[in-house]
Write a protein that holds these residues in place. Sequence first.
Motif, PDB file in Angstrom:
ATOM      1  N   HIS A   1       0.842  -1.209   0.000  1.00 38.03           N
ATOM      2  CA  HIS A   1       0.000   0.000   0.000  1.00 38.03           C
ATOM      3  C   HIS A   1       0.869   1.249   0.000  1.00 38.03           C
ATOM      4  O   HIS A   1       0.623   2.192  -0.744  1.00 38.03           O
ATOM      5  N   PHE A   2       1.886   1.253   0.841  1.00 31.61           N
ATOM      6  CA  PHE A   2       2.738   2.428   0.951  1.00 31.61           C
ATOM      7  C   PHE A   2       3.551   2.639  -0.327  1.00 31.61           C
ATOM      8  O   PHE A   2       3.614   3.751  -0.852  1.00 31.61           O
TER       9      PHE A   2
ATOM     10  N   ARG B   1      -5.792   2.951   6.753  1.00 26.14           N
ATOM     11  CA  ARG B   1      -6.902   2.104   7.216  1.00 26.14           C
ATOM     12  C   ARG B   1      -6.386   0.779   7.775  1.00 26.14           C
ATOM     13  O   ARG B   1      -6.855   0.321   8.825  1.00 26.14           O
TER      14      ARG B   1
ATOM     15  N   GLU C   1       2.969   1.728  -3.325  1.00 31.18           N
ATOM     16  CA  GLU C   1       2.153   2.072  -4.486  1.00 31.18           C
ATOM     17  C   GLU C   1       1.379   3.375  -4.284  1.00 31.18           C
ATOM     18  O   GLU C   1       0.513   3.718  -5.102  1.00 31.18           O
ATOM     19  N   GLY C   2       1.668   4.074  -3.198  1.00 32.93           N
ATOM     20  CA  GLY C   2       1.050   5.381  -2.979  1.00 32.93           C
ATOM     21  C   GLY C   2      -0.383   5.340  -2.500  1.00 32.93           C
ATOM     22  O   GLY C   2      -1.070   6.362  -2.523  1.00 32.93           O
ATOM     23  N   ARG C   3      -0.858   4.204  -2.065  1.00 32.49           N
ATOM     24  CA  ARG C   3      -2.234   4.081  -1.564  1.00 32.49           C
ATOM     25  C   ARG C   3      -2.236   4.422  -0.066  1.00 32.49           C
ATOM     26  O   ARG C   3      -2.369   3.547   0.785  1.00 32.49           O
ATOM     27  N   ARG C   4      -2.105   5.696   0.234  1.00 38.47           N
ATOM     28  CA  ARG C   4      -1.953   6.160   1.610  1.00 38.47           C
ATOM     29  C   ARG C   4      -3.194   5.894   2.464  1.00 38.47           C
ATOM     30  O   ARG C   4      -3.086   5.569   3.639  1.00 38.47           O
ATOM     31  N   GLN C   5      -4.371   6.045   1.867  1.00 36.21           N
ATOM     32  CA  GLN C   5      -5.587   5.796   2.650  1.00 36.21           C
ATOM     33  C   GLN C   5      -5.709   4.326   3.017  1.00 36.21           C
ATOM     34  O   GLN C   5      -6.074   3.990   4.149  1.00 36.21           O
ATOM     35  N   ALA C   6      -5.402   3.439   2.090  1.00 39.35           N
ATOM     36  CA  ALA C   6      -5.445   2.006   2.384  1.00 39.35           C
ATOM     37  C   ALA C   6      -4.404   1.658   3.443  1.00 39.35           C
ATOM     38  O   ALA C   6      -4.657   0.845   4.346  1.00 39.35           O
ATOM     39  N   PHE C   7      -3.240   2.285   3.338  1.00 44.20           N
ATOM     40  CA  PHE C   7      -2.174   2.089   4.317  1.00 44.20           C
ATOM     41  C   PHE C   7      -2.654   2.523   5.709  1.00 44.20           C
ATOM     42  O   PHE C   7      -2.502   1.786   6.689  1.00 44.20           O
TER      43      PHE C   7
END
Length: 183
Positions: free
Chosen positions: A109-110, A120, A112-118
């Motif tokens: 997640h981190f 959560r 790949e830039g998926r900060r919200q998923a990270f």
Amino acid sequence: ACARVLAAALGVLLFDAALIGAFVRPRVCFDRERLARLARSTVLLFVGSILCLYIFNASAYAVDAVYQGADAASEDIRYIYACLFMPTSVIYLVCGFVFKPILTMLAGHFAEGRRQAFARLTVRLMGVALGITAACLAGGALLGIPVLSVVYGYDLRGYLRELEILILGGGFNAASLILYYAL
């Protein structure tokens, strides 16, 4: 201590080297610049690891510092502390079993830039740590003292409050582990 280091080195040679060889050809090189970059990029993780270990063991250090005599009363108090401290390790261990398999997902997640998923997933893992801690607090309140008294063969009645404080501290330590890996 030397025997443990030798055993660990032997384990690496016997198990890890063979496994690594199945994926890549191991190559040892000492590039000062690469080592310096690695040291600079991981110094905060190193400091964090040392602080986590110190915080986890700070209460044991305090008990040893206060009761450092060789008299029977000091020995009894240190033994009682060791008996009561054991359940805090269980929280840390269970959280590690839950968290470490999810670590790659968190890193993905981190990366790949998926900060919200990270965020959560990190919050969800903190919730798991809170749930495990709550379960251990409840179990400790109901069964902790009688079970620990039987296991260690020592009357621990009157130490429920201390057990609950140590279990709560174990929960905070588990939360710090999650935040450490998220960092």
